[in-house]
Every structure is written in structure tokens, then in C-alpha cells.
Write an enzyme that holds these catalytic residues in place. Structure first.
Site, PDB file in Angstrom:
ATOM      1  N   THR A  85       8.896  38.517 -12.432  1.00  0.00           N
ATOM      2  CA  THR A  85       9.017  39.499 -11.350  1.00  0.00           C
ATOM      3  C   THR A  85       8.909  40.939 -11.835  1.00  0.00           C
ATOM      4  O   THR A  85       8.958  41.865 -11.025  1.00  0.00           O
ATOM      5  CB  THR A  85      10.389  39.361 -10.659  1.00  0.00           C
ATOM      6  OG1 THR A  85      11.406  39.546 -11.653  1.00  0.00           O
ATOM      7  CG2 THR A  85      10.553  37.996 -10.012  1.00  0.00           C
ATOM      8  N   LYS A  86       8.774  41.176 -13.119  1.00  0.00           N
ATOM      9  CA  LYS A  86       8.840  42.546 -13.636  1.00  0.00           C
ATOM     10  C   LYS A  86       7.485  43.255 -13.534  1.00  0.00           C
ATOM     11  O   LYS A  86       6.478  42.627 -13.225  1.00  0.00           O
ATOM     12  CB  LYS A  86       9.350  42.525 -15.079  1.00  0.00           C
ATOM     13  CG  LYS A  86      10.722  41.851 -15.214  1.00  0.00           C
ATOM     14  CD  LYS A  86      11.865  42.628 -14.553  1.00  0.00           C
ATOM     15  CE  LYS A  86      13.054  41.798 -14.176  1.00  0.00           C
ATOM     16  NZ  LYS A  86      14.007  41.463 -15.195  1.00  0.00           N
ATOM     17  N   THR A  87       7.487  44.558 -13.814  1.00  0.00           N
ATOM     18  CA  THR A  87       6.255  45.337 -13.585  1.00  0.00           C
ATOM     19  C   THR A  87       5.138  44.929 -14.544  1.00  0.00           C
ATOM     20  O   THR A  87       3.971  45.033 -14.208  1.00  0.00           O
ATOM     21  CB  THR A  87       6.500  46.858 -13.719  1.00  0.00           C
ATOM     22  OG1 THR A  87       7.003  47.125 -15.022  1.00  0.00           O
ATOM     23  CG2 THR A  87       7.472  47.355 -12.670  1.00  0.00           C
TER      24      THR A  87
END
Ligand SMILES: *Cc1c(COP(=O)(O)O)cnc(C)c1O
Length: 363
Positions: free
Chosen positions: A160-162
Site C-alpha cells: 500500500t505504500k507510495t
């Protein structure tokens, strides 16, 4: 990459580390398989021992404090700033004891914690600063890139991270000895990288120098990371646009409070955390989320403060209002959808749903 026959740690990992270090401007980058592993290794390199204390904000993800427990050390939870949701340096100062060895500020939603007062306290009390930058890629603090400021900075490449590689993480540091320690401990405490042993430059010989861990990143993940790193600026720009549209749509609504933007930090909007003005609404946050769900808008809450979870309550006897800022904030927050592939229509749909619910349930 598959053609190169390297599936585990190999040349792609080295290239990813090199380009990541270059991107943030750090001397050293060590790729690992999660941010949790990264924080564990940083604490290990900093020499954390049983019964030491490490200052951690209560408003964070599980990983930030559990890594302290790995050493049988104590995470000294502290409250946060009500505007930024980041660790409150006044509370940090009050929490320092002779047992304190480190501070882990978390850059919540990607906006930098105010690091200068924390670095000053760390210097005065000889504490290691490990920045949990799981959300902070890319972020600048007073024009300096996060990743170059504290003793260690740790990143997550969780799905889910950038920058997402499925699972993955990175440690950056400007200290060569610490970097070497993290690298060795990330792979069984072995003094040579396994991949070197199987190339003509290396040999079969290796030495176990400490009981290390199995935290190495795979070349498959690093290959994904390299592609993502190249797209990072474009993805960041898109999230900025989405955040601006949300700000415009919600900024004047009496039942809603938009994210505060600290003058000393950029904001990469890994999360867009909307606050409900509960006095202006007839429904609570949970009901608001249920109404959004009825519109098929998926949201989340980042986070339930650590001191409100059973483990920390049982272990340390915390009550919900022991950290009043985090506790009150918790009841108001909703993380809205924000990701670079979101279309303008998606954004408008979310805006319409939020405004409709807020208007319908106003007092
Ligand atoms: C996601 C996250 C972590 C953990 O990252 P992993 O790579 O899954 O270990 C740690 N801290 C914060 C603030 C996070 O959001």
C-alpha cells in the site's frame, strides 16, 4: 532480470540500493524485506538492550513499537501534536529517563515530524534517532530530504505504500559502520554477501560474526522497486493534485477539517486524513465510514493508537485518555482513497459522497 538467473539478493538489489541512496541523498542504503526488519536492524545497530527505553509516538502502526519489544526493551509511548499528528517534542522531553537510548519519530501520512527539537534532545541526551519514514517517500524537511537527517531512516515498500514492491524496505544512514552492521545482520550475521560468494570475485568462504536475521530483499522485488522509483515523482505529483481537489472540496465545510500543512515540511500525501468535526454532525466517525461504504467508497483509519490496544493496555496499564490528543483524534479520522492511478471521476465521486453524507447528517 529472470534472464539474469538471480531470483534472490543479487545485482538488482545492489542497483536499487545505489539509486535509492542517490535519490534521497544518503551515503548508504541497505535493502531489506520490510520496514519492520529495517527498524529492527537499526535498533540492533544502535545497541539497544533489554530494559532500555525507546521513545515512540502512540499514534503509529504496530511495527514501530513491536521492534522495541523484540529486545525486551520498553517502548515509551508519547502523545502527538494535534495539527500534524506527529510526535510532540515537548512530550519527548518529558519522557526521557536515564534508560532512554533512542527516539523513533514517525512521519505520519508522509509529512515530516518537526525534527530539529528532537535532534537537539537526542544530542543532549546521546540518543539515536531512527525515523520511521514508511510514509515519507519523498518528503523534505526544511529543504532537506528525509533519509539524510536522523541517524537511520527506514522505509516500507509494502503493497500500500507510495513505492510498492509487494513486501520490502530500506534503511538509509550516513554512518558506514552502522550500514555495515545492518547489512551483516540482515543476512545471518555473515560477513560477506551470499551473492558474492558465488561469483568469480568471491569464494566459498564465509564467517558468521553474530546471530543475525533473514531480512534480505529479493532481486524480483528490487526490479519492481527500480521501476517504481523511476515513477515516484510522477506518482507524487498526481497525489498532490488529488489532495488539492480534496482540500478545495472540504476546506470550507463546517463538519470537516482538511489536513494541516506544516510550513517546514513537504507533504507527499501517502494518506489523506480527513477529520470530522463531531460537534457539527449527528453521526460518529464509524457511522460516517459505514455511509461511505454504502457509496462503495473504501476508507480506513490510521490508526487506532497503540495505547488503546489490548497488548499495550495489559502490559503497561494504559487507559484511553492517557494520551488525550491521540485518543481524541482517533475518534475523528478517516483516511480517504488517494493513489496515483485514481481518475478525476473517482476523485469527484469520493468528494460527492463525503459532502452528501456530511450535509445529510449535519446538526
Ligand atoms: C507500513 C508501516 C510500517 C511497516 O512496514 P512493513 O514494510 O510492512 O514492515 C511501519 N511503520 C509505519 C508508519 C507504516 O505505515
Amino acid at each position: 532480470m529472470i534472464a539474469s538467473k538471480w531470483l534472490t539478493t543479487g545485482p538488482k538489489v545492489r542497483e536499487f540500493e545505489r539509486l535509492f541512496a542517490e535519490y534521497v541523498g544518503a551515503q548508504h542504503a541497505i535493502a531489506v524485506n520490510s520496514a519492520t526488519a529495517a527498524m529492527h536492524l537499526a535498533l540492533e545497530a544502535a545497541g539497544i538492550q533489554a530494559d532500555d527505553e525507546v521513545i515512540v509516538p502512540t499514534f503509529t502502526f504496530a511495527a514501530t513499537a513491536e521492534v522495541v519489544r523484540y529486545f525486551d526493551a520498553t517502548p515509551r509511548l508519547v502523545d502527538i501534536d494535534p495539527d500534524t499528528f506527529n510526535i510532540d517534542s515537548t512530550e519527548v522531553e518529558r519522557a526521557i529517563t536515564p534508560q532512554t537510548k533512542a527516539i523513533i519519530p514517525v512521519h505520519v501520512a508522509g509529512q515530516a515530524a518537526d525534527l530539529d527539537p528532537i535532534l537537539r534532545l537526542a544530542q543532549e541526551h546521546n540518543l539515536t534517532v531512527i525515523e520511521d519514514a514508511a510514509h515519507a517517500l519523498p518528503t523534505t524537511y526544511k529543504e532537506r530530504m528525509i533519509g539524510t537527517i536522523g541517524d537511520f531512516t527506514t522505509y516500507s515498500f509494502y503493497a500500500t505504500k507510495t513505492l510498492a514492491t509487494g513486501e520490502g524496505g530500506m534503511i538509509t544512514t550516513n554512518d558506514e559502520e552502522w550500514a555495515t552492521r545492518c547489512r551483516i545482520m540482515s543476512l545471518h550475521g555473515i560477513s560477506k554477501d551470499a551473492w558474492k560468494r558465488y561469483t568469480s570475485e568471491g569464494s566459498w568462504y564465509y564467517e558468521i560474526t553474530a546471530p543475525g536475521f533473514k531480512y534480505n530483499l529479493t532481486d524480483i522485488a528490487a526490479a519492481i522497486g527500480l521501476v517504481q522509483l523511476a515513477k515516484l515523482e510522477a506518482m507524487n505529483e498526481r497525489r498532490q493534485e488529488i489532495a488539492r481537489r480534496y482540500d478545495e472540496a472540504f476546506g470550507t465545510h463546517p463538519a470537516l477539517t482538511i489536513p494541516y500543512r506544516a510550513p517546514y515540511s513537504s507533504h507527499p500525501f501517502h494518506l489523506y486524513v480527513l477529520r470530522l468535526n463531531l460537534d457539527a454532525l449527528r453521526i460518529d466517525r464509524n457511522a460516517f465510514i459505514e455511509h461511505l461504504r454504502a457509496f462503495n467508497v473504501g476508507t480506513s483509519v490510521h490508526w487506532i493508537p497503540l495505547h488503546m490496544h489490548p497488548y499495550y493496555q495489559d502490559k503497561y496499564g494504559f487507559k484511553p485518555d492517557d494520551f488525550p490528543v491521540a485518543h481524541q483524534l482517533y475518534h475523528r479520522i478517516i483516511s480517504l482513497p488517494i493513489y496515483s492511478a485514481m481518475t478525476d471521476q473517482d476523485v469527484d465521486y469520493v468528494i460527492d459522497a463525503v459532502v452528501h453524507i456530511a450535509d445529510t447528517h449535519r446538526v
